[in-house]
Enzyme design. Structure first.
Site, PDB file in Angstrom:
ATOM      1  N   HIS A   1       0.817  -1.288   0.042  1.00  0.00           N
ATOM      2  CA  HIS A   1       0.143   0.132  -0.128  1.00  0.00           C
ATOM      3  C   HIS A   1       0.753   1.273   0.332  1.00  0.00           C
ATOM      4  O   HIS A   1       2.132   1.026   0.187  1.00  0.00           O
ATOM      5  CB  HIS A   1      -0.984   0.388   1.291  1.00  0.00           C
ATOM      6  CG  HIS A   1      -1.731  -0.562   1.370  1.00  0.00           C
ATOM      7  ND1 HIS A   1      -2.017  -2.251   1.412  1.00  0.00           N
ATOM      8  CD2 HIS A   1      -3.240  -0.525   1.065  1.00  0.00           C
ATOM      9  CE1 HIS A   1      -3.368  -3.111   1.448  1.00  0.00           C
ATOM     10  NE2 HIS A   1      -3.721  -2.284   0.638  1.00  0.00           N
TER      11      HIS A   1
ATOM     12  N   LYS B   1      -1.441   4.971   4.431  1.00  0.00           N
ATOM     13  CA  LYS B   1      -1.857   3.720   4.842  1.00  0.00           C
ATOM     14  C   LYS B   1      -1.912   3.912   6.299  1.00  0.00           C
ATOM     15  O   LYS B   1      -0.491   3.203   6.681  1.00  0.00           O
ATOM     16  CB  LYS B   1      -1.914   2.098   3.965  1.00  0.00           C
ATOM     17  CG  LYS B   1      -3.578   1.606   4.138  1.00  0.00           C
ATOM     18  CD  LYS B   1      -3.221   0.112   3.846  1.00  0.00           C
ATOM     19  CE  LYS B   1      -4.900  -1.077   4.396  1.00  0.00           C
ATOM     20  NZ  LYS B   1      -5.924   0.153   4.559  1.00  0.00           N
TER      21      LYS B   1
HETATM   22  N1  NAP Z   1     -13.380  -0.299   1.887  1.00  0.00           N
HETATM   23  C1  NAP Z   1     -12.571   0.244   1.036  1.00  0.00           C
HETATM   24  O1  NAP Z   1     -12.385  -0.993   0.061  1.00  0.00           O
HETATM   25  C2  NAP Z   1     -11.529   1.304   1.200  1.00  0.00           C
HETATM   26  C3  NAP Z   1     -10.851   1.614  -0.122  1.00  0.00           C
HETATM   27  C4  NAP Z   1      -9.770   2.481   0.229  1.00  0.00           C
HETATM   28  C5  NAP Z   1      -9.714   3.318   2.006  1.00  0.00           C
HETATM   29  N2  NAP Z   1     -10.956   3.334   2.382  1.00  0.00           N
HETATM   30  C6  NAP Z   1     -10.997   3.324   3.226  1.00  0.00           C
HETATM   31  O2  NAP Z   1     -11.948   4.784   3.822  1.00  0.00           O
HETATM   32  C7  NAP Z   1     -11.820   5.545   4.401  1.00  0.00           C
HETATM   33  C8  NAP Z   1     -11.452   6.529   4.613  1.00  0.00           C
HETATM   34  O3  NAP Z   1     -10.074   6.589   2.488  1.00  0.00           O
HETATM   35  P1  NAP Z   1      -9.756   7.583   2.266  1.00  0.00           P
HETATM   36  O4  NAP Z   1      -8.705   7.395   1.283  1.00  0.00           O
HETATM   37  O5  NAP Z   1     -10.514   8.394   1.290  1.00  0.00           O
HETATM   38  O6  NAP Z   1      -9.567   9.308   3.742  1.00  0.00           O
HETATM   39  P2  NAP Z   1      -9.469  10.639   3.481  1.00  0.00           P
HETATM   40  O7  NAP Z   1      -9.242  11.451   1.282  1.00  0.00           O
HETATM   41  O8  NAP Z   1      -8.639  11.495   4.657  1.00  0.00           O
HETATM   42  O9  NAP Z   1     -11.291  10.964   3.385  1.00  0.00           O
HETATM   43  C9  NAP Z   1     -11.879  11.030   4.206  1.00  0.00           C
HETATM   44  C10 NAP Z   1     -13.289  11.620   3.880  1.00  0.00           C
HETATM   45  O10 NAP Z   1     -13.919  11.406   4.879  1.00  0.00           O
HETATM   46  C11 NAP Z   1     -14.257  12.583   5.410  1.00  0.00           C
HETATM   47  N3  NAP Z   1     -14.473  12.867   7.193  1.00  0.00           N
HETATM   48  C12 NAP Z   1     -13.079  12.594   7.780  1.00  0.00           C
HETATM   49  N4  NAP Z   1     -13.179  13.171   9.269  1.00  0.00           N
HETATM   50  C13 NAP Z   1     -14.513  12.830   9.637  1.00  0.00           C
HETATM   51  C14 NAP Z   1     -15.760  13.086  10.825  1.00  0.00           C
HETATM   52  N5  NAP Z   1     -14.831  13.872  11.672  1.00  0.00           N
HETATM   53  N6  NAP Z   1     -16.410  12.938  10.381  1.00  0.00           N
HETATM   54  C15 NAP Z   1     -17.504  13.875   9.247  1.00  0.00           C
HETATM   55  N7  NAP Z   1     -16.524  13.578   7.302  1.00  0.00           N
HETATM   56  C16 NAP Z   1     -14.904  13.281   8.046  1.00  0.00           C
HETATM   57  C17 NAP Z   1     -13.132  14.024   5.108  1.00  0.00           C
HETATM   58  O11 NAP Z   1     -13.435  15.081   5.240  1.00  0.00           O
HETATM   59  P3  NAP Z   1     -13.572  16.601   6.196  1.00  0.00           P
HETATM   60  O12 NAP Z   1     -12.248  16.122   6.694  1.00  0.00           O
HETATM   61  O13 NAP Z   1     -13.562  17.764   5.354  1.00  0.00           O
HETATM   62  O14 NAP Z   1     -14.417  15.886   7.550  1.00  0.00           O
HETATM   63  C18 NAP Z   1     -13.254  13.245   4.170  1.00  0.00           C
HETATM   64  O15 NAP Z   1     -14.055  14.028   3.714  1.00  0.00           O
HETATM   65  C19 NAP Z   1     -10.186   5.222   5.280  1.00  0.00           C
HETATM   66  O16 NAP Z   1     -10.844   4.354   6.680  1.00  0.00           O
HETATM   67  C20 NAP Z   1      -9.828   3.882   4.807  1.00  0.00           C
HETATM   68  O17 NAP Z   1      -8.904   2.915   4.303  1.00  0.00           O
HETATM   69  C21 NAP Z   1     -11.524   1.795   2.023  1.00  0.00           C
END
Ligand code: NAP
Length: 231
Positions: free
Chosen positions: A140, A144
Site C-alpha cells: 500500500h 495508509k
Molecule cells: N473499503 C475499501 O475498499 C476502502 C478503500 C480505500 C480506503 N478505505 C478506507 O476509507 C476511509 C477513507 O479513506 P480515504 O483515503 O478516502 O480518506 P480521506 O481522503 O482522508 O477522506 C476522508 C473523508 O472523510 C471525511 N471525514 C474525516 N473525518 C471525518 C469526521 N470526523 N466527520 C465527518 N467527515 C469526516 C473527510 O472530510 P473532512 O476532513 O472535511 O471531514 C473526507 O471527506 C479510510 O478508513 C480508508 O482506510 C476503504
C-alpha cells in the site's frame, strides 16, 4: 431511484464513489457529509444530514473515529448502512451489530470494495484446502494508517479457516502503489500466486455501487465482506 447519503464525500475514496453515483441512472446523491462541507452544500455529520435529507442508503468512507457514530445515526434514522471505513475494531463492530439487529436493518462492512480482491480471497480459500504452504504480501501507499491491511487479515482468516494454518503476512509501504496483494501457495516443485492489483481508486467504485444496489437483500445485523452481495 435509490437515494444515497455519502459520508466522507470529499475524500480520496468518497469523491469517485459520489461521481459514480451521479453517473448511474438508478441512483441519486441525497446528501454529502464532510466537516469541510459544513455551512456549504453538505453536512458535518450524518446526524445533521438525515435531519435535512431523505435517504435510502448511507455509505460511510470517513475515518475510524467517525464511522461508528455515523453508522449509529444512519440506523437511528431507519437507513441501511454500507461501511467502507477500515480500522473499526471488534468492540465497535459488536455495538454496530447490536444496533442493526435492534433497528431491523442490515449493515454491510466492506474491507475492500475491489471486486478482483474479493475474488482473490475466494480463490485463496479454495486453494488453501489443497496446498499446505501460504504467504501473503500486501503493498500500500505509505499514507495508509493500518498495517497489515484489513484485506490481508481477512485473507489470512479465510486461509486459516480452510487449512488450519495461518499464513505469514508481509506489509510493504511504497510510493506509487494504491493497493496490491499477492497470496502465494507452495507445495512440491510448484507454486501458485494469486495477485490483485489496483491502479487507481476508481477500482473501488463498481463494488461500492453493487453494495448500494444489493444491501436491501441482506438480513438485519452486521455482515462483513462484499462477497455477501457478489454472486
Ligand atoms: N473499503 C475499501 O475498499 C476502502 C478503500 C480505500 C480506503 N478505505 C478506507 O476509507 C476511509 C477513507 O479513506 P480515504 O483515503 O478516502 O480518506 P480521506 O481522503 O482522508 O477522506 C476522508 C473523508 O472523510 C471525511 N471525514 C474525516 N473525518 C471525518 C469526521 N470526523 N466527520 C465527518 N467527515 C469526516 C473527510 O472530510 P473532512 O476532513 O472535511 O471531514 C473526507 O471527506 C479510510 O478508513 C480508508 O482506510 C476503504
Amino acid at each position: 431511484m435509490t437515494r444515497v447519503l455519502v459520508s466522507g464525500a470529499t475524500g480520496k475514496l468518497g469523491a469517485p464513489i459520489c461521481a459514480g453515483i451521479a453517473a448511474a441512472a438508478d441512483l441519486t446523491l441525497a446528501a454529502r457529509v464532510a466537516r469541510s462541507l459544513s455551512g456549504g452544500d453538505g453536512f458535518a455529520t450524518v446526524a445533521e444530514a438525515v435531519e435535512a435529507a431523505r435517504a435510502d442508503v448511507l455509505l460511510d468512507v470517513t475515518a475510524p473515529t467517525a464511522a461508528e457514530p455515523h453508522t449509529l445515526a444512519g440506523l437511528a434514522a431507519g437507513i441501511p448502512v454500507i461501511l467502507g471505513t477500515t480500522g473499526l475494531g471488534e468492540d465497535g463492530a459488536a455495538r454496530i451489530d447490536a444496533a442493526a439487529r435492534a433497528a431491523g436493518l442490515p449493515v454491510l462492512q466492506v474491507p475492500n470494495f475491489a471486486i478482483t480482491a474479493v475474488l482473490m480471497m475466494r480463490f485463496a480459500a479454495e486453494a488453501a484446502k489443497v496446498l499446505e504452504q501460504c504467504a501473503i504480501i500486501e503493498e500500500h501507499n505509505p499514507a495508509k494508517v493500518d498495517s497489515p491491511s484489513g484485506t490481508a487479515l481477512r485473507t489470512a482468516d479465510l486461509v486459516e479457516q480452510a487449512s488450519g494454518r495461518r499464513p505469514e503476512i508481509s506489509s510493504l509501504r511504497l510510493d506509487g502503489v494504491v493497493a496490491n496483494q499477492s497470496v502465494i501457495f507452495g507445495t512440491t516443485a510448484q507454486t501458485l500466486e494469486l495477485r490483485n492489483v489496483t491502479t487507481s481508486r476508481e477500482a473501488f467504485v463498481p463494488g461500492a455501487l453493487l453494495a448500494i444496489r444489493q444491501i436491501g437483500t441482506l438480513a438485519p445485523g452486521l455482515h462483513i465482506g462484499l462477497e455477501h452481495v457478489l454472486a
